[in-house]
Structure formats: structure tokens, C-alpha cells
Design a protein around this motif. Sequence first.
Motif, PDB file in Angstrom:
ATOM      1  N   SER A 144       0.832  -1.205   0.000  1.00 36.02           N
ATOM      2  CA  SER A 144       0.000   0.000   0.000  1.00 36.02           C
ATOM      3  C   SER A 144       0.865   1.253   0.000  1.00 36.02           C
ATOM      4  O   SER A 144       1.957   1.273   0.563  1.00 36.02           O
ATOM      5  CB  SER A 144      -0.948  -0.005   1.201  1.00 36.02           C
ATOM      6  OG  SER A 144      -0.238   0.023   2.407  1.00 36.02           O
ATOM      7  N   PHE A 145       0.340   2.282  -0.644  1.00 32.07           N
ATOM      8  CA  PHE A 145       1.035   3.567  -0.751  1.00 32.07           C
ATOM      9  C   PHE A 145       0.099   4.657  -0.243  1.00 32.07           C
ATOM     10  O   PHE A 145      -1.014   4.805  -0.727  1.00 32.07           O
ATOM     11  CB  PHE A 145       1.412   3.847  -2.216  1.00 32.07           C
ATOM     12  CG  PHE A 145       2.299   2.799  -2.817  1.00 32.07           C
ATOM     13  CD1 PHE A 145       3.673   2.830  -2.612  1.00 32.07           C
ATOM     14  CD2 PHE A 145       1.767   1.756  -3.557  1.00 32.07           C
ATOM     15  CE1 PHE A 145       4.497   1.851  -3.151  1.00 32.07           C
ATOM     16  CE2 PHE A 145       2.576   0.771  -4.110  1.00 32.07           C
ATOM     17  CZ  PHE A 145       3.943   0.825  -3.905  1.00 32.07           C
ATOM     18  N   GLY A 146       0.539   5.394   0.753  1.00 29.34           N
ATOM     19  CA  GLY A 146      -0.247   6.504   1.286  1.00 29.34           C
ATOM     20  C   GLY A 146      -1.571   6.056   1.874  1.00 29.34           C
ATOM     21  O   GLY A 146      -2.593   6.701   1.663  1.00 29.34           O
ATOM     22  N   SER A 147      -1.555   4.974   2.647  1.00 25.18           N
ATOM     23  CA  SER A 147      -2.795   4.439   3.202  1.00 25.18           C
ATOM     24  C   SER A 147      -3.275   5.261   4.392  1.00 25.18           C
ATOM     25  O   SER A 147      -2.499   5.576   5.290  1.00 25.18           O
ATOM     26  CB  SER A 147      -2.597   2.992   3.653  1.00 25.18           C
ATOM     27  OG  SER A 147      -3.806   2.473   4.161  1.00 25.18           O
ATOM     28  N   PRO A 148      -4.563   5.572   4.408  1.00 24.94           N
ATOM     29  CA  PRO A 148      -5.128   6.177   5.609  1.00 24.94           C
ATOM     30  C   PRO A 148      -5.321   5.102   6.679  1.00 24.94           C
ATOM     31  O   PRO A 148      -5.162   3.913   6.408  1.00 24.94           O
ATOM     32  CB  PRO A 148      -6.488   6.695   5.118  1.00 24.94           C
ATOM     33  CG  PRO A 148      -6.816   5.821   3.960  1.00 24.94           C
ATOM     34  CD  PRO A 148      -5.522   5.414   3.335  1.00 24.94           C
ATOM     35  N   LYS A 149      -5.674   5.519   7.866  1.00 26.08           N
ATOM     36  CA  LYS A 149      -5.950   4.581   8.955  1.00 26.08           C
ATOM     37  C   LYS A 149      -7.231   3.821   8.615  1.00 26.08           C
ATOM     38  O   LYS A 149      -8.293   4.413   8.438  1.00 26.08           O
ATOM     39  CB  LYS A 149      -6.109   5.348  10.271  1.00 26.08           C
ATOM     40  CG  LYS A 149      -6.341   4.476  11.459  1.00 26.08           C
ATOM     41  CD  LYS A 149      -6.452   5.324  12.723  1.00 26.08           C
ATOM     42  CE  LYS A 149      -6.809   4.461  13.904  1.00 26.08           C
ATOM     43  NZ  LYS A 149      -6.979   5.262  15.118  1.00 26.08           N
ATOM     44  N   VAL A 150      -7.140   2.505   8.530  1.00 28.87           N
ATOM     45  CA  VAL A 150      -8.271   1.677   8.108  1.00 28.87           C
ATOM     46  C   VAL A 150      -9.150   1.270   9.273  1.00 28.87           C
ATOM     47  O   VAL A 150     -10.367   1.198   9.155  1.00 28.87           O
ATOM     48  CB  VAL A 150      -7.772   0.423   7.344  1.00 28.87           C
ATOM     49  CG1 VAL A 150      -8.910  -0.488   6.956  1.00 28.87           C
ATOM     50  CG2 VAL A 150      -6.970   0.836   6.120  1.00 28.87           C
ATOM     51  N   GLY A 151      -8.542   0.974  10.427  1.00 28.85           N
ATOM     52  CA  GLY A 151      -9.320   0.494  11.568  1.00 28.85           C
ATOM     53  C   GLY A 151      -8.734   0.940  12.884  1.00 28.85           C
ATOM     54  O   GLY A 151      -7.733   1.651  12.936  1.00 28.85           O
ATOM     55  N   ASN A 152      -9.334   0.456  13.946  1.00 34.23           N
ATOM     56  CA  ASN A 152      -8.891   0.804  15.287  1.00 34.23           C
ATOM     57  C   ASN A 152      -7.723  -0.078  15.742  1.00 34.23           C
ATOM     58  O   ASN A 152      -7.219  -0.909  14.981  1.00 34.23           O
ATOM     59  CB  ASN A 152     -10.071   0.728  16.270  1.00 34.23           C
ATOM     60  CG  ASN A 152     -10.627  -0.680  16.410  1.00 34.23           C
ATOM     61  OD1 ASN A 152     -10.162  -1.624  15.793  1.00 34.23           O
ATOM     62  ND2 ASN A 152     -11.645  -0.803  17.260  1.00 34.23           N
ATOM     63  N   LYS A 153      -7.327   0.083  17.002  1.00 35.03           N
ATOM     64  CA  LYS A 153      -6.190  -0.671  17.542  1.00 35.03           C
ATOM     65  C   LYS A 153      -6.446  -2.183  17.504  1.00 35.03           C
ATOM     66  O   LYS A 153      -5.560  -2.969  17.195  1.00 35.03           O
ATOM     67  CB  LYS A 153      -5.895  -0.216  18.976  1.00 35.03           C
ATOM     68  CG  LYS A 153      -4.671  -0.846  19.569  1.00 35.03           C
ATOM     69  CD  LYS A 153      -4.386  -0.296  20.950  1.00 35.03           C
ATOM     70  CE  LYS A 153      -3.164  -0.982  21.535  1.00 35.03           C
ATOM     71  NZ  LYS A 153      -2.868  -0.502  22.881  1.00 35.03           N
ATOM     72  N   ALA A 154      -7.673  -2.608  17.793  1.00 36.86           N
ATOM     73  CA  ALA A 154      -8.008  -4.038  17.747  1.00 36.86           C
ATOM     74  C   ALA A 154      -7.858  -4.587  16.329  1.00 36.86           C
ATOM     75  O   ALA A 154      -7.449  -5.729  16.147  1.00 36.86           O
ATOM     76  CB  ALA A 154      -9.436  -4.264  18.256  1.00 36.86           C
ATOM     77  N   PHE A 155      -8.150  -3.784  15.329  1.00 39.38           N
ATOM     78  CA  PHE A 155      -7.968  -4.193  13.928  1.00 39.38           C
ATOM     79  C   PHE A 155      -6.481  -4.408  13.633  1.00 39.38           C
ATOM     80  O   PHE A 155      -6.103  -5.384  12.995  1.00 39.38           O
ATOM     81  CB  PHE A 155      -8.545  -3.116  12.998  1.00 39.38           C
ATOM     82  CG  PHE A 155      -8.276  -3.347  11.537  1.00 39.38           C
ATOM     83  CD1 PHE A 155      -9.040  -4.248  10.818  1.00 39.38           C
ATOM     84  CD2 PHE A 155      -7.277  -2.659  10.869  1.00 39.38           C
ATOM     85  CE1 PHE A 155      -8.830  -4.459   9.469  1.00 39.38           C
ATOM     86  CE2 PHE A 155      -7.034  -2.857   9.532  1.00 39.38           C
ATOM     87  CZ  PHE A 155      -7.814  -3.759   8.830  1.00 39.38           C
ATOM     88  N   VAL A 156      -5.652  -3.530  14.119  1.00 41.05           N
ATOM     89  CA  VAL A 156      -4.207  -3.637  13.888  1.00 41.05           C
ATOM     90  C   VAL A 156      -3.647  -4.894  14.553  1.00 41.05           C
ATOM     91  O   VAL A 156      -2.834  -5.594  13.976  1.00 41.05           O
ATOM     92  CB  VAL A 156      -3.471  -2.385  14.420  1.00 41.05           C
ATOM     93  CG1 VAL A 156      -1.967  -2.549  14.370  1.00 41.05           C
ATOM     94  CG2 VAL A 156      -3.909  -1.150  13.639  1.00 41.05           C
TER      95      VAL A 156
END
Length: 157
Positions: A144-156
Motif C-alpha cells: 500500500s502507498f499513502g494508506s489512511p488509517k483503516v481500523g482501530n487498535k483491535a484491527f491492527v
Amino acid sequence: MQLDRDTLIECLGACLETRKGKNAYESKFTKKETFDYGVADGFYAQKGAKTKVIVFRGSDELIDWVANLFITKRVVPYGNYQSKVRVHSGWIDTYKKIRQYIHDQVLSFDNVVVTGQSLGAALATLCAIDIQYNFPDKNIACVSFGSPKVGNKAFVE
């Protein structure tokens, strides 16, 4: 799945290639097939006989920014309200429009590379996790290039 330098460069080129009417670059991936599901569009390609490449276009039009603005967090995966995972509702709704088509595309390939820039990077992230979950026998890479935040901490996690 480890990618070589040339494949990473081609992923960046492929992201540039998806910009509507602004094709400044044409990637060297073969057997390209475009898809267009409104906000979720881009193309499928191949790298050799066993690798499917899925390229999502980044934010390019007004409708893309509408999807970007739906920032309510929503449960994932797919209705599991027991989970603490939350993702951007506009992106998961957009991804769900193309999800079955992607599943059909990856069936006959051992390796899957998913890539995108901006909005496309968010969709690529959701796609890579979905493929990993539903096709555990596939080797998958997400670039990925220039990705915004997709999810919360639990997602990460």
C-alpha cells in the motif's frame, strides 16, 4: 510472501496506471482485466502463471471522497458484533461490493498481491485480510502507498 524490488516498483506503477484519464505509466503486469464497481475500481493482472495482482484505484473523483467521509467505525469481520475490531464504514461497504468477484478471481492462483494508493490502499488492506482469512492456503502480500488509517487498535492487532 516476500516481494522483489521490481515487483514493488511495478505495484507503484500499477497504482499510477489506475488514475482515470491520467495514465502516466503502464505496469508490466500481464493479462489485465479492469473492474469498476463505482468507488471500488482498478484492474486484475498476472505476474507469471501463479500470481494474481489486484490493483485498487485511489481517490480520484467526488464519489471517492463521499466514501472517504463515512467515518463511522463498524464491526468487522462482517457482522461479528462480539469483536472489538472496528473499521471505516465507507471503505468496508465499498469493499463488500466487489468482495465476491475478488474471491472468484483468486481461486486458481497460489499467490495474490494486492496493492493500492490512498483509498485504494485502504481497500487493498481490507482485501488482503479478507483473502488471508478465507483462503488460508494462499500466499498473500499487500503493498500500500499513502494508506489512511483503516481500523482501530483491535484491527491492527
